[in-house]
Design a protein around this motif. Sequence first.
Motif, PDB file in Angstrom:
ATOM      1  N   UNK A  67       0.838  -1.205   0.000  1.00 48.24           N
ATOM      2  CA  UNK A  67       0.000   0.000   0.000  1.00 48.24           C
ATOM      3  C   UNK A  67       0.871   1.252   0.000  1.00 48.24           C
ATOM      4  N   UNK A  68       1.929   1.247   0.806  1.00 49.10           N
ATOM      5  CA  UNK A  68       2.830   2.403   0.821  1.00 49.10           C
ATOM      6  C   UNK A  68       3.418   2.653  -0.565  1.00 49.10           C
ATOM      7  N   UNK A  69       3.704   1.623  -1.308  1.00 44.54           N
ATOM      8  CA  UNK A  69       4.246   1.775  -2.666  1.00 44.54           C
ATOM      9  C   UNK A  69       3.280   2.492  -3.598  1.00 44.54           C
ATOM     10  N   UNK A  70       1.984   2.329  -3.350  1.00 46.70           N
ATOM     11  CA  UNK A  70       0.960   2.950  -4.207  1.00 46.70           C
ATOM     12  C   UNK A  70       0.713   4.417  -3.860  1.00 46.70           C
ATOM     13  N   UNK A  71       1.186   4.839  -2.698  1.00 49.22           N
ATOM     14  CA  UNK A  71       0.916   6.214  -2.257  1.00 49.22           C
ATOM     15  C   UNK A  71       1.907   7.161  -2.936  1.00 49.22           C
TER      16      UNK A  71
END
Length: 71
Positions: A67-71
């Motif tokens: 999820x952090x990668x998508x932010x």
Amino acid sequence: MNRLGYFYIGNGEFEKSHSTLLEAVNLAKDIGYLRGEAEALKYQGIGYNYQSYKYEATRYTLESLEIYKRI
């Protein structure tokens, strides 16, 4: 809610932390708040790591990272 869940981890109240963080994940998903969802999952991973549940700790941490990668 994430900070409260993390507070419970620090106090060794893992059941409270897991239920609080699960609620935080669900609320974050409901409103589309990716950073909150990722943080709650990260703290879930930390809580499970403190309890030596390595599989669960890794699972939640990796889910958080995605999820952090998508932010």
